[in-house]
Design a protein around this motif. Structure first.
Motif, mmCIF file in Angstrom:
data_model
loop_
_atom_site.group_PDB
_atom_site.id
_atom_site.type_symbol
_atom_site.label_atom_id
_atom_site.label_comp_id
_atom_site.label_asym_id
_atom_site.label_seq_id
_atom_site.Cartn_x
_atom_site.Cartn_y
_atom_site.Cartn_z
ATOM 1 N N GLY A 28 69.049 115.971 -79.480
ATOM 2 C CA GLY A 28 67.925 115.398 -80.203
ATOM 3 C C GLY A 28 67.254 114.206 -79.563
ATOM 4 N N LEU A 29 67.778 113.719 -78.427
ATOM 5 C CA LEU A 29 67.184 112.565 -77.745
ATOM 6 C C LEU A 29 67.037 112.865 -76.267
ATOM 7 C CD1 LEU A 29 69.181 109.567 -79.292
ATOM 8 C CD2 LEU A 29 66.773 110.105 -79.696
ATOM 9 N N PRO A 30 66.045 112.247 -75.599
ATOM 10 C CA PRO A 30 65.968 112.418 -74.149
ATOM 11 C C PRO A 30 67.261 111.955 -73.487
ATOM 12 C CG PRO A 30 63.974 111.379 -74.996
ATOM 13 C CD PRO A 30 64.951 111.411 -76.121
ATOM 14 N N VAL A 31 67.648 112.626 -72.423
ATOM 15 C CA VAL A 31 68.877 112.274 -71.710
ATOM 16 C C VAL A 31 68.884 110.788 -71.339
ATOM 17 C CG1 VAL A 31 70.141 112.638 -69.550
ATOM 18 C CG2 VAL A 31 69.282 114.598 -70.849
ATOM 19 N N LEU A 32 67.761 110.293 -70.869
ATOM 20 C CA LEU A 32 67.665 108.888 -70.486
ATOM 21 C C LEU A 32 67.999 107.959 -71.649
ATOM 22 C CD1 LEU A 32 66.861 106.535 -68.610
ATOM 23 C CD2 LEU A 32 64.474 106.962 -69.250
ATOM 24 N N ALA A 100 71.155 110.702 -65.332
ATOM 25 C CA ALA A 100 71.525 112.059 -65.736
ATOM 26 C C ALA A 100 72.977 112.142 -66.197
ATOM 27 C CB ALA A 100 71.279 113.030 -64.595
ATOM 28 N N ARG A 101 73.650 110.987 -66.323
ATOM 29 C CA ARG A 101 74.990 110.941 -66.919
ATOM 30 C C ARG A 101 74.854 110.271 -68.295
ATOM 31 N NH1 ARG A 101 79.325 111.819 -63.298
ATOM 32 N NH2 ARG A 101 78.725 111.739 -61.097
ATOM 33 N N PRO A 102 74.487 111.035 -69.312
ATOM 34 C CA PRO A 102 74.219 110.432 -70.626
ATOM 35 C C PRO A 102 75.469 110.103 -71.437
ATOM 36 C CG PRO A 102 73.898 112.790 -70.743
ATOM 37 C CD PRO A 102 74.195 112.476 -69.302
ATOM 38 N N PHE A 103 76.644 110.521 -70.955
ATOM 39 C CA PHE A 103 77.862 110.354 -71.746
ATOM 40 C C PHE A 103 78.674 109.135 -71.324
ATOM 41 C CE2 PHE A 103 77.020 114.941 -70.999
ATOM 42 C CZ PHE A 103 76.467 115.217 -72.242
ATOM 43 N N VAL A 104 78.082 108.253 -70.546
ATOM 44 C CA VAL A 104 78.792 107.047 -70.125
ATOM 45 C C VAL A 104 79.251 106.267 -71.356
ATOM 46 C CG1 VAL A 104 76.633 105.728 -69.928
ATOM 47 C CG2 VAL A 104 78.677 104.974 -68.687
ATOM 48 N N ALA A 198 86.530 111.756 -67.803
ATOM 49 C CA ALA A 198 86.212 113.164 -67.581
ATOM 50 C C ALA A 198 84.966 113.589 -68.351
ATOM 51 C CB ALA A 198 87.400 114.037 -67.975
ATOM 52 N N GLY A 199 84.681 112.916 -69.455
ATOM 53 C CA GLY A 199 83.493 113.257 -70.241
ATOM 54 C C GLY A 199 82.200 112.728 -69.644
ATOM 55 N N ASN A 200 82.308 111.854 -68.655
ATOM 56 C CA ASN A 200 81.131 111.228 -68.053
ATOM 57 C C ASN A 200 80.522 112.146 -66.995
ATOM 58 O OD1 ASN A 200 79.246 109.191 -67.352
ATOM 59 N ND2 ASN A 200 80.612 108.416 -65.758
ATOM 60 N N ARG A 201 80.172 113.347 -67.419
ATOM 61 C CA ARG A 201 79.673 114.333 -66.472
ATOM 62 C C ARG A 201 78.170 114.173 -66.243
ATOM 63 N NH1 ARG A 201 77.712 119.014 -69.239
ATOM 64 N NH2 ARG A 201 77.903 118.788 -71.504
#
Length: 379
Positions: A28-32, A100-104, A198-201
């Protein structure tokens, strides 16, 4: 002061979107926006977003809620973007992150800051879990000792002046590095590692933008035959593939396994497919008296074809009669076998409806089912 540089100047060519992938939506949100919010929540004095001129209007709209964020010109390569942004950096410490790593996570950002404060650098890394080799022309030429091999992520932290000086030297020598730690290692010092995640893909290809997990919900109700409706001459109902003695018999075109039917609907909806009535209509003679566990197996094949597999299932049965508790463990085992899951991944709860409504009046049974699907390696 600490500066965060978010690298957002890519074109998204490998994803095939025809636009910058950090502008695509994820959840629901831009990756950035995901990466931006993580850094904005920490002790960051300024956030610089390196981007191409054509993306600047859209990126400015994304960063508008953050007064300490602004755009800076990106370059044709990642190294160019970092170098240009470093020259505009005001902070004595800089954290560089791929947008492009939105899960940081905030934990990673804090660990990066702490490592940079103590050691002058902080690079997140994870130990390799697979055997790693060097190859040439499709042939293995050397195997690397796995205990010494790590995969590197971002954010990477450094003292700004040291990293800028290192980039200036690498540009003078026309050298190409895949990330900032390589530049720092050659011209400053050996970078200090901290624990990655590991989730920081990194989102690279189009399929990366599909959620790795999906939740599905299903519900089904079957009524009991009344005394005047001529129930079949059987003395059981079937739930979860288990025959349970019962004075009342469920109406159904198939074997009436209302539990399995609810579970099938949950699986199908999570995979983005139609409901069980579409695939197994009660107007089709092929399914008269059908074994619902066999229909569940067919449903599993459809889910697999969509690139998913169950991760867990949670089921709630509302029934005033018959007594179900002695049969719960057998139901769980049947479903675990059918879904290829450990027994611990199947939850079944059974309760009454406190004598309220059609369930309380012993007119029928309702089952609710929730499943979580995960992406498979074949997807």
């Amino acid at each position: 002061m600490i500066t965060a540089i978010l690298l957002a100047a890519g074109k998204g060519e490998r994803a095939g979107f025809g636009e910058n992938k950090v502008l695509r939506e994820y959840d629901g949100l831009p990756v950035l926006a995901h990466a931006l919010s993580a850094f904005a929540a920490e002790e960051i004095g300024e956030i610089l977003v390196a981007c191409r001129a054509e993306d600047e209007p859209r990126i400015n709209a994304i960063i508008r809620p953050y007064p300490n964020a602004r755009t800076v010109p990106g370059g044709d390569t990642r190294a160019d973007s970092v170098f240009f942004a470093l020259k505009e950096t005001k902070g004595e410490t800089v954290l560089i992150h791929d947008a492009a790593r939105p899960f940081v996570t905030r934990r990673m950002i804090r660990d990066c800051i702490e490592s940079t404060r103590r050691y002058g650098s902080g690079v997140p890394a994870l130990p390799a879990v697979d055997t790693t080799v060097l190859a040439e022309d499709g042939k293995i030429v050397a195997a690397l000792p796995r205990a010494q091999v790590y995969t590197v992520q971002t954010p990477q932290g450094f003292r700004t002046k040291e990293l800028l000086r290192a980039y200036e030297q690498s540009r003078q020598n026309n050298e190409i590095f895949t990330d900032d730690s390589g530049v720092y290692a050659k011209y400053v010092a050996t970078p200090k590692l901290y624990e990655g995640d590991a989730g920081n893909r990194k989102l690279t290809f189009a399929e990366d933008f599909s959620p790795a997990e999906r939740v599905g919900f299903g519900a089904d109700t079957h009524a009991f035959y009344t005394e005047n409706e001529g129930a079949p001459f059987i003395d059981f109902i079937t739930l979860g593939g288990v025959r349970i003695p019962s004075e009342k018999i469920l109406k159904a075109h198939s074997d009436g396994d209302v539990l399995v039917h609810a579970l099938m609907d949950a699986l199908l909806s999570a995979a983005g497919l139609r409901d069980i009535g579409y695939y197994f209509p009660d107007t089709d003679a092929r399914y008269a008296g059908a074994d619902s566990m066999e229909l569940l197996a067919e449903t599993m094949r459809r889910v697999k074809d969509e690139g998913f597999a169950p991760k867990n299932a949670s089921i709630s049965i509302l029934a005033e009669t018959p007594r179900l508790s002695p049969y719960i463990e057998r139901m769980k085992q049947n479903l675990a076998n059918a879904l290829l899951l450990p027994l611990s991944a199947i939850g079944i709860a059974a309760g009454t409806n406190e004598k309220l409504g059609y369930v309380g009046e012993k007119k029928g049974i309702t089952v609710f089912a929730t499943v979580m699907l995960r992406k498979t390696d074949e997807s």
